[in-house]
Write an enzyme that holds these catalytic residues in place. Structure first.
Site, PDB file in Angstrom:
ATOM      1  CB  SER A 183      -0.930   0.024   1.220  1.00 27.77           C
ATOM      2  OG  SER A 183      -0.185   0.184   2.421  1.00 27.77           O
ATOM      3  N   GLY A 219      13.467  -0.726  -1.516  1.00 26.33           N
ATOM      4  CA  GLY A 219      14.713  -0.565  -2.268  1.00 26.33           C
ATOM      5  C   GLY A 219      14.750  -1.390  -3.537  1.00 26.33           C
ATOM      6  CG  ASP A 246      10.638   1.301   2.773  1.00 32.69           C
ATOM      7  OD1 ASP A 246      11.747   0.737   2.791  1.00 32.69           O
ATOM      8  OD2 ASP A 246       9.586   0.729   2.380  1.00 32.69           O
ATOM      9  CB  THR A 247      14.891   0.204   5.609  1.00 36.79           C
ATOM     10  OG1 THR A 247      14.093  -0.842   5.062  1.00 36.79           O
ATOM     11  CG2 THR A 247      15.614  -0.307   6.843  1.00 36.79           C
ATOM     12  CB  THR A 264       5.622  -6.390   3.425  1.00 35.34           C
ATOM     13  OG1 THR A 264       4.317  -5.811   3.343  1.00 35.34           O
ATOM     14  CG2 THR A 264       5.735  -7.530   2.435  1.00 35.34           C
ATOM     15  N   GLY A 309       4.418  -0.552  10.654  1.00 36.37           N
ATOM     16  CA  GLY A 309       3.049  -1.022  10.752  1.00 36.37           C
ATOM     17  C   GLY A 309       2.897  -2.336  11.484  1.00 36.37           C
TER      18      GLY A 309
END
Length: 516
Positions: free
Chosen positions: A20, A103, A262-263, A284, A431
């Site tokens: 998402s 990534g 994002d990490t 995820t 999340g």
């Protein structure tokens, strides 16, 4: 927001995950703002909180086309544009926006700046066997020494090798390779950059050289000229193009290169009290690591298959990819296909009622990477390892969550062994921490506290870098103080001695599954 109010310091973050995407407005607000008091200077003088508001959410579903799995890149661009439009329609006036994503994946542009084909998804099967082939050609030791990465088949290096092997004409036609967040930013600004943290996920960035590994590219037949020079987090990419502004009816706000992986955005938002801390980004994927001043490229790191990925302000992060909640997500999807629909909350509830520490799997066995039938893959694994086969969704869910918690312990202890540090506990963000059972299992498995929060760490780290680039934060230390004041932590303590003994026995069984 009232049209009579002047806007607070404000930025727009797009956080795209594997399932998402979300758009968040981030505002620096006074700790106890009085109604109607939001004038620019007075609000900034009393900044104490970071307020985030989700304004747009959309699914990110891959597309199978023929024999390949792809990202729906046009859809992602459409939804990002929608998020920008929604922000202004809601009365916000963001000074900037930025995108962070997973990534390794990329798009190729031709000499006219047009996209060559639809970008591949990292779970596409084209890279099967690529790690072994490239290692045989180049040497595993050299590959690690010159990239610092664990050997994961989806890394950009192996995707490009697979394209070469298949005789794809795209590389011959390509003028520029842009990793996913840089590609989406290009569509908004017309500017081509490569952000540093994303570059370090490719396997083609050499931390020793501080740049692209051109000799390796030449040896593997990868054109080095298509890679833009990396830029650091906080770099202004450029303003929205006139065409985008006209399409959306918005002013030309700046697009910032944040820690676009994002990490690393999430790691920048970990509210740690000590400079030596361990964190787990849970979603995820699960990524467990610690921040370092320099990459750690020892033979022991290669043996343990950890990665060195770039972070904010020139830091590196020693971390390991763990399969994560993908396994449970895929079980849920398969059950839905078979007519048994469960929410994640229902699965967690059922897991809590199932027999504890009965069946364990190695979450990082590559058989769980992208099977057609995840529950059946788990059944086969259990039969092969002589364990009871889960017989209900609750038993499957408990098996997955407990196995993840034990894998977290294993990787945490390996990180301590490699760095010589002893971590007091584990910061969990992302999340996945909304799954309280997973957080509790993790605290019991590691025998130490788990500090859970914030949930939206990637978006928050994205916003912190934007706000610093805009002059609203002096540095990230000030930003982390803001995070601590704004997002309280949930603390999970290890259980009583008898529970810890049960987890210790389960860990011995887990280690015998053969994972190094």
């Amino acid at each position: 927001m009232s049209s009579e109010q002047q806007p607070l310091p404000c930025a727009l973050a797009f956080d795209l995950g594997a399932s998402s995407g979300r758009a968040f407005i981030g505002e620096i607000v006074p700790e106890c703002p009085e109604e109607g008091s939001s004038s620019g200077s007075s609000a900034v003088a009393g900044v104490r909180k970071l307020k985030i508001t989700e304004i747009h959410r959309f699914p990110n579903v891959p597309v199978q086309i023929g024999g390949h799995l792809h990202w729906d890149t046009p859809m992602l661009l459409r939804e990002i544009k929608a998020g920008i439009r929604i922000a202004f329609q809601a009365g916000y006036r963001p000074e900037s926006c930025a995108i962070d994503t997973w990534g390794v994946d990329f798009g190729l542009l031709d000499r006219n700046g047009e996209l060559l084909g639809i970008p591949y998804h990292y779970r596409d099967r084209q890279t099967e066997g690529a790690v072994e082939e490239v290692s045989a050609q180049v040497g595993a030791e050299r590959l690690f020494r010159e990239s610092g990465l664990q050997f994961m088949p989806f890394n950009t290096l192996y995707q490009l090798h697979a394209m070469n092997k298949a005789g794809s004409p795209k590389l011959n036609l390509a003028e520029t390779l842009l990793l996913t967040p840089d590609l989406l930013s290009y569509f908004l600004t017309g500017k081509r950059v490569c952000e540093f943290t994303m570059a370090t996920t490719t396997g083609l960035f050499d931390p020793g050289r501080g740049g692209w590994n051109i000799p390796l590219m030449e040896q593997l037949g990868i054109p080095g000229a298509i890679f833009p020079d990396p830029v650091l987090p906080g770099t202004v990419i450029g303003a929205l193009t006139a065409e985008v502004c006209a399409e959306l009816g918005v002013p030309p706000i700046q697009v910032i290169a944040v820690a676009s992986h994002d990490t690393e955005s999430a790691a920048a938002a970990v509210p740690a009290d000590s400079p030596a801390f361990a964190y787990l980004v849970s979603g995820t994927w699960s990524l467990l690591g610690t921040q370092m001043a320099m990459p750690l490229l020892t033979p022991a790191v290669l043996e343990r298959q950890f990665s060195n990925e770039g972070g904010v302000d020139g830091t590196y992060h020693l971390l390991k990819n763990i399969m994560g909640l993908w396994i449970l997500q895929e079980c849920k999807r398969k059950w839905e296909q078979d007519g048994e629909a469960y929410s994640f909350a229902e699965l967690v509830h059922l897991a809590g009622q199932a027999e504890p520490l009965c069946t364990l799997i190695d979450p990082d066995d590559l058989r769980f990477m992208n099977p057609l039938d995840m529950p059946e893959e788990i059944r086969a694994y259990c039969r092969e390892t002589g364990q009871p086969v889960p017989n209900s969704p609750g038993a499957f869910a408990r098996c997955i969550l407990e196995s993840l918690a034990l894998r977290y312990r294993q990787v945490l202890e390996q990180a301590e062994e490699l760095t010589g540090s002893r971590f007091a506990g584990l910061h969990m963000v992302g999340g996945g921490i909304q799954n309280e059972l997973l957080c509790r299992f993790t605290a019991e498995a590691i025998g130490r506290p788990v500090w859970a929060g914030p949930v939206e760490a990637s978006a928050i780290g994205n916003l912190l870098v934007q706000l610093r680039a805009g002059g609203w934060l002096e540095d990230l230390h000030e930003g982390l103080a803001l995070v601590k004041a704004s997002f309280p932590l949930q603390v999970y303590e290890p259980g009583p001695e008898e529970r810890q003994a049960a987890w210790a026995a389960a860990y011995e069984r887990f280690e015998r599954l053969g994972r190094s």
